[in-house]
Design an enzyme around this catalytic site. Structure first.
Site, mmCIF file in Angstrom:
data_model
loop_
_atom_site.group_PDB
_atom_site.id
_atom_site.type_symbol
_atom_site.label_atom_id
_atom_site.label_comp_id
_atom_site.label_asym_id
_atom_site.label_seq_id
_atom_site.Cartn_x
_atom_site.Cartn_y
_atom_site.Cartn_z
ATOM 1 N N LYS A 126 1.118 -4.127 3.729
ATOM 2 C CA LYS A 126 0.541 -3.023 2.967
ATOM 3 C C LYS A 126 0.430 -1.826 3.903
ATOM 4 O O LYS A 126 0.382 -1.986 5.130
ATOM 5 C CB LYS A 126 -0.860 -3.387 2.435
ATOM 6 C CG LYS A 126 -1.212 -2.667 1.147
ATOM 7 C CD LYS A 126 -0.433 -3.198 -0.043
ATOM 8 C CE LYS A 126 -0.855 -2.519 -1.330
ATOM 9 N NZ LYS A 126 -0.136 -3.078 -2.488
ATOM 10 N N ASP A 166 2.327 2.583 -4.522
ATOM 11 C CA ASP A 166 1.049 1.987 -4.902
ATOM 12 C C ASP A 166 0.222 3.135 -5.458
ATOM 13 O O ASP A 166 0.779 4.166 -5.868
ATOM 14 C CB ASP A 166 0.384 1.316 -3.691
ATOM 15 C CG ASP A 166 -0.759 0.383 -4.097
ATOM 16 O OD1 ASP A 166 -1.896 0.856 -4.238
ATOM 17 O OD2 ASP A 166 -0.511 -0.826 -4.286
#
Length: 452
Positions: A126, A166
């Site tokens: 991430k 995202d």
């Protein structure tokens, strides 16, 4: 709980005392793995859990860019490459003002198990920045993305780490990021980032994928309970891409979403978001940059509840709850209202939308079925991985083919989670089952590859 598991939890808490979000997800996952750890004493000999809770690599960097007034701005960028045991690191980039290392670590840890659940060969990662695109001009967003990628490019690649979008990173941002990557390396490596536009290697239905996948997962839960989505009223939060995908697929399958929410409150539409006009207006709301769900209430004449969340609605108005906006959106007080309402299905969509105490409370309610976000929202990363496959073949699959593959993947995620829970005598515990199924795949790969 085994002594080994207790020791790892205590050591992790001591080492990461200033990272509450990361600790919250580690505690939730590891606690549910207790029966697996007890059945595999060999894990302790190779320090498997100690290695698994530590990211393989944490990259933190400065991002300097110029705003439209000619002023230099400085933000902080992150990429946490958490676990690459089953494939290249894979996970989104998040641009929001509240992004910090604790958040990125917890998202990377969750991503590792989520990616494993898809059965596709992708590891967990991430990244992101405390830069907020909201209110910025296109030129400012472009300059920031170019500065961000100027550092990130050296850490990624089709066989190393494949980022995606995202929260705060949509098609515009992905385009700017990829353009800068191509400019620096001097090659068209379109497999280096996913969520791209169709003209340069993107996949059909990627914007809808997380929402579609969540509904496909919900459908499997309902089938397990000899139930159907037909006529069901669903409360969701947010009104971005994920919510839009949920609304579209629910309407297609005969149910109706009756709530949307934003920072300003929530709306309740008893007739449901089932018309093309209402569904299309969600895109208009998102693109306006106003970030106000009240706009929907004003346009369609439905009730708006300022400053509130849609978690207090009773079973006379809602049959299914799907928190789909942000982490820690449902606290214990909301969980108590949900339990008291008599609603049976609680399907997490956003990453860790429920606080640990609220989740434990809901799991104690015998009338409720809880489905965890790492399984439910895996559709987005699944289609990202399918985009990687299309890039490697220099093809663009038809929407129907991508949708069919996504539906099959979500069914497999549900079934493997249910089977894992059953195997350890936990019944139909989808939360524990998802953690066990994802963990087992990563653990097997780590065991096979030796200790490092």
């Amino acid at each position: 709980m085994s002594k080994y598991l207790e020791r790892v939890l205590e050591a992790t808490k001591a080492k990461n005392a200033n990272e509450p979000e990361f600790l919250q997800t580690v505690e939730e996952v590891l606690t549910s793995l207790a029966p697996v750890i007890e059945a595999h004493p060999e894990y302790e000999k190779v320090a498997l859990l100690e290695r698994m809770v530590e990211p393989e690599r944490v990259i933190e960097f400065r991002v300097t860019w110029m705003d439209d007034n000619g002023q230099w701005q400085v933000n902080r960028g992150y990429r946490v490459q958490y676990n690459g045991a089953i494939g290249p690191y894979k996970g989104g980039l998040r641009f929001q003002s509240n992004v910090n290392l604790s958040m990125i670590k917890f998202l990377g840890f969750e991503q590792t198990f989520k990616d494993a659940l898809t059965t596709l060969p992708i590891g967990g990662a991430k990244g992101g920045s405390d830069f907020d695109p909201a209110g910025k001009s296109d030129a400012e967003v472009m300059r920031f993305c170019q500065a961000f990628m100027t550092e990130l490019y050296r850490h990624i690649g089709p066989d190393v780490d494949v980022p995606a979008g995202d929260m705060g990173v949509g098609a515009r941002e992905v385009g700017y990021l990829y353009g800068q990557y191509r400019r620096i390396v001097g090659a068209f490596k379109n497999g280096v980032i996913t969520g791209k536009g169709l003209p340069f290697g993107g996949s059909l239905i990627r914007p809808e994928a997380t929402g579609y996948g969540a509904v496909y997962y919900l459908n499997e839960v309902l089938k397990h309970e000899n139930d159907s989505i037909e006529g069901k009223r669903i409360a969701i939060s947010g009104f971005g891409n994920v919510a839009w995908g949920i609304v579209k697929k629910v309407a297609e399958l005969g149910g109706k979403v009756v709530t949307l929410s934003g920072p300003d409150g929530y709306i309740y539409d008893a007739d449901g978001l089932v018309t093309e006009e209402k569904i299309d207006y969600m895109l208009e709301m998102r693109n306006s940059g106003r970030n106000k769900v009240q706009d929907y209430a004003d346009k369609f004449g439905v009730p708006f509840f300022a400053g509130e969340k849609p978690w207090g609605l009773g079973s006379d108005k809602v049959d299914i709850i799907m928190p789909s906006a942000m982490q820690n959106d449902v606290h214990l007080d909301s969980a108590k209202k949900i339990a008291a309402s008599g609603i049976k299905y609680y399907i997490e969509v956003a990453n860790m939308p429920t606080t640990n105490d609220a989740l434990e409370f809901l799991k104690e309610q015998k009338h409720m079925i809880i489905a965890p976000s790492k399984a439910v929202n895996a559709g987005g990363v699944a289609v990202s991985a399918l985009e990687m496959s299309q890039n490697s073949e220099r093809l663009v699959w038809e929407a129907e083919e991508v949708d069919a593959k996504l539906k099959s993947i979500m069914k497999n995620i549900h079934d493997s989670s249910a089977a894992a829970a059953e195997r350890y005598g936990l019944g139909y515990d989808l939360v524990a089952g998802a953690n066990i199924a994802g963990f087992q795949k990563v653990a097997d790969a780590m065991m096979a590859q030796g200790v490092f």
